[in-house]
Design a protein around this motif. Structure first.
Motif, PDB file in Angstrom:
ATOM      1  N   ASP A 280      -5.602 -20.224 -83.761  1.00 46.18           N
ATOM      2  CA  ASP A 280      -5.086 -19.532 -82.417  1.00 46.18           C
ATOM      3  C   ASP A 280      -3.726 -19.977 -82.022  1.00 46.18           C
ATOM      4  O   ASP A 280      -3.414 -19.618 -80.912  1.00 46.18           O
ATOM      5  CB  ASP A 280      -6.155 -19.931 -81.447  1.00 46.18           C
ATOM      6  CG  ASP A 280      -6.412 -21.406 -81.313  1.00 46.18           C
ATOM      7  OD1 ASP A 280      -6.077 -22.132 -82.233  1.00 46.18           O
ATOM      8  OD2 ASP A 280      -6.808 -21.995 -80.130  1.00 46.18           O
ATOM      9  N   LEU A 281      -3.124 -20.849 -82.714  1.00 46.23           N
ATOM     10  CA  LEU A 281      -1.773 -21.277 -82.497  1.00 46.23           C
ATOM     11  C   LEU A 281      -0.720 -20.217 -82.864  1.00 46.23           C
ATOM     12  O   LEU A 281      -0.777 -19.484 -83.828  1.00 46.23           O
ATOM     13  CB  LEU A 281      -1.488 -22.635 -82.947  1.00 46.23           C
ATOM     14  CG  LEU A 281      -2.321 -23.761 -82.927  1.00 46.23           C
ATOM     15  CD1 LEU A 281      -1.986 -25.042 -83.685  1.00 46.23           C
ATOM     16  CD2 LEU A 281      -2.498 -24.117 -81.625  1.00 46.23           C
ATOM     17  N   THR A 282       0.210 -20.060 -81.972  1.00 46.62           N
ATOM     18  CA  THR A 282       1.373 -19.088 -82.178  1.00 46.62           C
ATOM     19  C   THR A 282       2.159 -19.252 -83.395  1.00 46.62           C
ATOM     20  O   THR A 282       2.338 -18.337 -84.155  1.00 46.62           O
ATOM     21  CB  THR A 282       2.411 -19.018 -80.912  1.00 46.62           C
ATOM     22  OG1 THR A 282       1.461 -18.871 -79.798  1.00 46.62           O
ATOM     23  CG2 THR A 282       3.058 -17.728 -81.044  1.00 46.62           C
ATOM     24  N   TYR A 283       2.426 -20.411 -83.758  1.00 53.28           N
ATOM     25  CA  TYR A 283       3.270 -20.791 -84.779  1.00 53.28           C
ATOM     26  C   TYR A 283       2.782 -21.656 -85.971  1.00 53.28           C
ATOM     27  O   TYR A 283       2.261 -22.715 -85.482  1.00 53.28           O
ATOM     28  CB  TYR A 283       4.804 -21.462 -84.532  1.00 53.28           C
ATOM     29  CG  TYR A 283       5.525 -20.274 -83.345  1.00 53.28           C
ATOM     30  CD1 TYR A 283       6.153 -19.347 -83.965  1.00 53.28           C
ATOM     31  CD2 TYR A 283       5.375 -20.388 -82.082  1.00 53.28           C
ATOM     32  CE1 TYR A 283       6.806 -18.454 -83.064  1.00 53.28           C
ATOM     33  CE2 TYR A 283       6.005 -19.721 -81.320  1.00 53.28           C
ATOM     34  CZ  TYR A 283       6.897 -18.792 -81.633  1.00 53.28           C
ATOM     35  OH  TYR A 283       7.445 -17.847 -80.939  1.00 53.28           O
ATOM     36  N   ALA A 284       2.682 -21.229 -87.118  1.00 55.65           N
ATOM     37  CA  ALA A 284       2.154 -22.035 -88.390  1.00 55.65           C
ATOM     38  C   ALA A 284       3.193 -23.083 -88.731  1.00 55.65           C
ATOM     39  O   ALA A 284       4.223 -22.944 -88.645  1.00 55.65           O
ATOM     40  CB  ALA A 284       1.543 -21.157 -89.351  1.00 55.65           C
ATOM     41  N   THR A 285       2.357 -24.333 -88.523  1.00 59.46           N
ATOM     42  CA  THR A 285       3.369 -25.532 -89.121  1.00 59.46           C
ATOM     43  C   THR A 285       2.456 -26.659 -89.771  1.00 59.46           C
ATOM     44  O   THR A 285       1.318 -26.731 -89.172  1.00 59.46           O
ATOM     45  CB  THR A 285       4.114 -25.943 -88.020  1.00 59.46           C
ATOM     46  OG1 THR A 285       4.993 -27.185 -88.243  1.00 59.46           O
ATOM     47  CG2 THR A 285       3.196 -26.269 -86.721  1.00 59.46           C
ATOM     48  N   SER A 286       3.009 -27.256 -90.565  1.00 63.33           N
ATOM     49  CA  SER A 286       2.345 -28.505 -91.126  1.00 63.33           C
ATOM     50  C   SER A 286       2.708 -29.819 -90.268  1.00 63.33           C
ATOM     51  O   SER A 286       2.087 -31.017 -90.558  1.00 63.33           O
ATOM     52  CB  SER A 286       2.625 -28.795 -92.440  1.00 63.33           C
ATOM     53  OG  SER A 286       3.930 -29.002 -92.569  1.00 63.33           O
ATOM     54  N   ASN A 287       3.732 -29.735 -89.455  1.00 60.08           N
ATOM     55  CA  ASN A 287       4.177 -30.771 -88.508  1.00 60.08           C
ATOM     56  C   ASN A 287       3.134 -31.197 -87.474  1.00 60.08           C
ATOM     57  O   ASN A 287       2.898 -30.220 -86.725  1.00 60.08           O
ATOM     58  CB  ASN A 287       5.411 -30.531 -87.932  1.00 60.08           C
ATOM     59  CG  ASN A 287       6.113 -31.632 -87.237  1.00 60.08           C
ATOM     60  OD1 ASN A 287       5.200 -32.069 -86.060  1.00 60.08           O
ATOM     61  ND2 ASN A 287       7.083 -32.084 -87.351  1.00 60.08           N
ATOM     62  N   VAL A 320      10.784 -22.967 -87.266  1.00 64.25           N
ATOM     63  CA  VAL A 320       9.376 -23.056 -86.404  1.00 64.25           C
ATOM     64  C   VAL A 320       9.713 -23.977 -85.393  1.00 64.25           C
ATOM     65  O   VAL A 320       9.174 -23.887 -84.441  1.00 64.25           O
ATOM     66  CB  VAL A 320       8.249 -23.350 -87.441  1.00 64.25           C
ATOM     67  CG1 VAL A 320       8.215 -24.637 -87.974  1.00 64.25           C
ATOM     68  CG2 VAL A 320       7.172 -22.693 -86.635  1.00 64.25           C
ATOM     69  N   GLY A 321      10.153 -25.133 -85.846  1.00 64.06           N
ATOM     70  CA  GLY A 321      10.494 -26.256 -84.564  1.00 64.06           C
ATOM     71  C   GLY A 321      11.310 -25.796 -83.481  1.00 64.06           C
ATOM     72  O   GLY A 321      10.771 -25.886 -82.275  1.00 64.06           O
ATOM     73  N   ALA A 322      12.343 -24.839 -83.757  1.00 65.09           N
ATOM     74  CA  ALA A 322      13.091 -24.224 -82.601  1.00 65.09           C
ATOM     75  C   ALA A 322      12.217 -23.071 -81.912  1.00 65.09           C
ATOM     76  O   ALA A 322      12.247 -22.881 -80.641  1.00 65.09           O
ATOM     77  CB  ALA A 322      14.297 -23.694 -83.098  1.00 65.09           C
ATOM     78  N   ASP A 323      11.367 -22.303 -82.706  1.00 62.15           N
ATOM     79  CA  ASP A 323      10.640 -21.251 -82.177  1.00 62.15           C
ATOM     80  C   ASP A 323       9.558 -21.947 -81.156  1.00 62.15           C
ATOM     81  O   ASP A 323       9.505 -21.391 -79.989  1.00 62.15           O
ATOM     82  CB  ASP A 323       9.813 -20.681 -83.063  1.00 62.15           C
ATOM     83  CG  ASP A 323      10.695 -19.812 -84.043  1.00 62.15           C
ATOM     84  OD1 ASP A 323      11.824 -19.214 -83.547  1.00 62.15           O
ATOM     85  OD2 ASP A 323      10.394 -19.420 -85.409  1.00 62.15           O
ATOM     86  N   ASP A 327       9.213 -21.227 -77.139  1.00 60.26           N
ATOM     87  CA  ASP A 327       7.922 -21.057 -76.554  1.00 60.26           C
ATOM     88  C   ASP A 327       7.536 -22.067 -75.464  1.00 60.26           C
ATOM     89  O   ASP A 327       7.163 -21.526 -74.463  1.00 60.26           O
ATOM     90  CB  ASP A 327       6.902 -21.102 -77.779  1.00 60.26           C
ATOM     91  CG  ASP A 327       5.634 -20.396 -77.075  1.00 60.26           C
ATOM     92  OD1 ASP A 327       5.589 -19.225 -76.872  1.00 60.26           O
ATOM     93  OD2 ASP A 327       4.506 -21.116 -77.378  1.00 60.26           O
ATOM     94  N   LEU A 328       7.693 -23.008 -75.592  1.00 61.83           N
ATOM     95  CA  LEU A 328       7.411 -24.242 -74.670  1.00 61.83           C
ATOM     96  C   LEU A 328       8.300 -23.868 -73.258  1.00 61.83           C
ATOM     97  O   LEU A 328       7.782 -23.877 -72.185  1.00 61.83           O
ATOM     98  CB  LEU A 328       7.664 -25.619 -74.983  1.00 61.83           C
ATOM     99  CG  LEU A 328       7.926 -26.844 -73.876  1.00 61.83           C
ATOM    100  CD1 LEU A 328       6.433 -27.029 -73.615  1.00 61.83           C
ATOM    101  CD2 LEU A 328       8.439 -27.992 -74.633  1.00 61.83           C
ATOM    102  N   MET A 329       9.458 -23.600 -73.572  1.00 64.48           N
ATOM    103  CA  MET A 329      10.470 -23.577 -72.051  1.00 64.48           C
ATOM    104  C   MET A 329      10.321 -22.157 -71.522  1.00 64.48           C
ATOM    105  O   MET A 329      10.628 -22.010 -70.521  1.00 64.48           O
ATOM    106  CB  MET A 329      12.087 -23.720 -72.789  1.00 64.48           C
ATOM    107  CG  MET A 329      12.397 -25.090 -73.195  1.00 64.48           C
ATOM    108  SD  MET A 329      14.250 -25.661 -73.427  1.00 64.48           S
ATOM    109  CE  MET A 329      14.164 -24.955 -75.056  1.00 64.48           C
ATOM    110  N   ASN A 330       9.501 -21.290 -72.468  1.00 63.45           N
ATOM    111  CA  ASN A 330       9.191 -19.993 -71.754  1.00 63.45           C
ATOM    112  C   ASN A 330       7.823 -20.205 -70.976  1.00 63.45           C
ATOM    113  O   ASN A 330       7.859 -19.393 -69.902  1.00 63.45           O
ATOM    114  CB  ASN A 330       9.018 -18.923 -72.907  1.00 63.45           C
ATOM    115  CG  ASN A 330      10.408 -18.116 -73.134  1.00 63.45           C
ATOM    116  OD1 ASN A 330      11.192 -18.167 -72.728  1.00 63.45           O
ATOM    117  ND2 ASN A 330      10.547 -17.971 -74.320  1.00 63.45           N
ATOM    118  N   LYS A 331       7.064 -20.821 -71.408  1.00 58.73           N
ATOM    119  CA  LYS A 331       5.685 -20.710 -70.760  1.00 58.73           C
ATOM    120  C   LYS A 331       5.781 -21.835 -69.667  1.00 58.73           C
ATOM    121  O   LYS A 331       4.635 -21.873 -68.854  1.00 58.73           O
ATOM    122  CB  LYS A 331       4.590 -21.060 -71.866  1.00 58.73           C
ATOM    123  CG  LYS A 331       4.363 -19.600 -72.890  1.00 58.73           C
ATOM    124  CD  LYS A 331       3.512 -20.114 -73.861  1.00 58.73           C
ATOM    125  CE  LYS A 331       3.470 -18.888 -74.837  1.00 58.73           C
ATOM    126  NZ  LYS A 331       2.457 -19.274 -76.105  1.00 58.73           N
TER     127      LYS A 331
END
Length: 486
Positions: A280-287, A320-323, A327-331
């Motif tokens: 359910d997370l918008t961006y897939a990441t292993s971080n 993906v970090g920048a994405d 996303d954080l700064m949009n929401k």
């Protein structure tokens, strides 16, 4: 005796346990199993807890009146029975609990030592604070495990002071550890409500049982968290305040939305298939931190507020970090970033920040118009045992942050020579490519080779950056239809 004196005395009991072959890594777990029984008795007798949580057979007098093999046998049997308790909270606290003590005389010595402590002095500061002091002592003096990134209490207290949690709000920590953030929030609310006496009975019940929720992956750490919460008068639901589970897996998806998010997610990149499995997370990441950041945004109520401790790589990681940052700064209104000094965590080279933000809505865009950055890192003292971090070190930051919990107080840009500056969202996008790793002060200390991170820390940072780069390249290959991995 002060709380710190008592904590030191408790810590010195490790010498007794070492004689039974118990090392430092197991010390706190071994001691707290017994210490919790003592503190539960003291808290109930003094009225801090409304009623005994432990059954008759596991109350402190049952251990002080026994000796020798009879004592050790009763203790072992009690731990087994507690782990099978019909009370789900007690069963969770004592799940898989067993003592490593082999000599009855060592158990007798521990019990006598605990009885000799000036518990009246301990009660003045709160037995929960004493217990938490022991956890912090373990974090500071052990070189691995939970101590590696134990969040310093002065930092937690400063964050709580700025976020200003209120009675009736729900507060969540999805990486709870020993529940330091949740307990500090509860202490703050109690200080504002005359220890909850200014609230109605219904409101008091909400604070004790529904206001706080944490999730912790490691069962032994969760045990410490449950004990810690209960000693502070925080009971939670049937599973306690802190639930067992992986926030980055299916367990995290079911966590409710909360008014306030407070967290210091575990650092590092997941290895060996241990990455986030949330769909359910918008961006897939292993971080892990980037995944936790997405969880926090998703599980905050509209209008809710957050303070999250994150390492530098979350601020500058590309792809993906920048994405995720966009996303954080949009929401959300990302209104403040605190650049923390190095050396306040066990791993001396770890550079961290606190991000303060307010949720607008899951569908919002352009919510962040400006970001204020406070640089507490440049030319800061070298913190450690000789120069411990204290609350006073945060005084200037707290003053510049202002009284408004959402960062809306009047603020003043201190210019290039100052520590507090304003950066527009447009400037961040154009000049920094949406990196939030913003620094402007020349750090005189950085030129001292003695202050450079340890080689192992530098190597780990390099490995993490290379791993992230490889993952991005693999993603590109996947998009191009190439099945082979790099």
């Amino acid at each position: 005796m002060t709380t710190s004196d008592i904590v030191q005395k408790l810590w010195n009991l490790c010498d007794v346990l070492r004689d039974d072959g118990i090392n430092y890594s197991d010390y706190v777990t071994e001691l707290v199993l017994l210490l919790f029984i003592k503190m539960e008795f003291e808290n109930t007798e003094s009225g801090i807890l409304q009623a005994h949580k432990l059954p008759d057979y596991a109350r402190w007098p049952e251990f002080t009146r026994r000796s020798g093999l009879n004592l050790l046998t009763h203790y072992k049997t009690s731990l087994l029975q507690l782990s099978q308790s019909p009370d789900p909270l007690i069963a969770a606290i004592y799940a898989d609990a067993q003592t490593s003590l082999k000599e009855p005389r060592h158990l007798e010595q521990l019990i006598k030592s605990l009885d000799s402590i000036d518990w009246f002095s301990a009660k003045q500061d709160g037995l929960g604070d004493l217990y938490e002091g022991l956890l912090e002592k373990n974090a500071n003096e052990t070189k691995s495990g939970a101590g590696q990134y134990f969040t310093p209490r002065p930092l937690i207290d400063s964050i709580i002071h700025l976020i200003k949690p209120q009675a009736g709000e729900t507060i969540q920590d999805p990486a709870a550890g020993t529940a330091g953030f949740l307990i500090a929030a509860d202490s703050y609310i109690r200080s504002q409500t005359d220890d909850l006496y200014n609230l109605s009975e219904k409101q008091r019940q909400f604070q004790r049982n529904r206001a706080y929720l944490g999730m912790e992956l490691v069962s032994s750490t969760r045990r410490l968290a449950l004990m810690n919460c209960l000693l502070h008068g925080m009971e939670g639901d049937d599973e306690g305040v802190v639930h067992i589970g992986n926030t980055l897996g299916s367990s995290g998806s079911s966590l409710p939305k909360s008014d306030i998010m407070l967290s210091n997610p575990p650092f590092g990149t997941a290895k060996g298939g241990g990455g986030p499995t949330r769909d359910d997370l918008t961006y897939a990441t292993s971080n892990k931190q980037l995944a936790f950041l997405q969880h926090i945004v998703r599980h905050m109520k509209d209008g809710g507020r957050a303070a999250v401790v994150l390492p530098d790589n979350v601020l500058f990681e590309s792809g993906v970090g920048a994405d995720i940052r966009r996303d954080l700064m949009n929401k959300c209104r990302l209104h403040t970033i605190l650049r923390l000094p190095t050396g306040i965590f066990y791993a001396q080279g770890v550079k961290t920040n606190v991000l303060f933000f307010q949720k607008v809505s899951q569908a919002a865009t352009g919510s962040t118009q400006e970001v204020w950055v406070y640089d507490m890192r440049a030319n800061a003292p070298k913190f450690g045992k000789r120069t411990p971090l204290t609350r006073t070190h945060f005084a200037e930051f707290e003053a510049t942050f202002g009284e408004d919990a959402n960062g809306k107080s009047e603020r003043h840009d201190q210019g290039e020579a100052g520590r507090f500056r304003r950066f527009s969202r447009e400037w961040i996008a154009k000049e920094k490519g949406d990196s939030l790793d913003i620094a402007w002060l020349k750090d005189e200390n950085a030129e001292d080779a003695a202050d450079l991170p340890e080689p192992a820390v530098l190597a780990r940072e390099a490995v993490d950056e290379l791993t992230a780069a490889v993952e991005e390249l693999e993603a590109i290959l996947a998009e191009l239809g190439e099945a082979e991995s790099i």
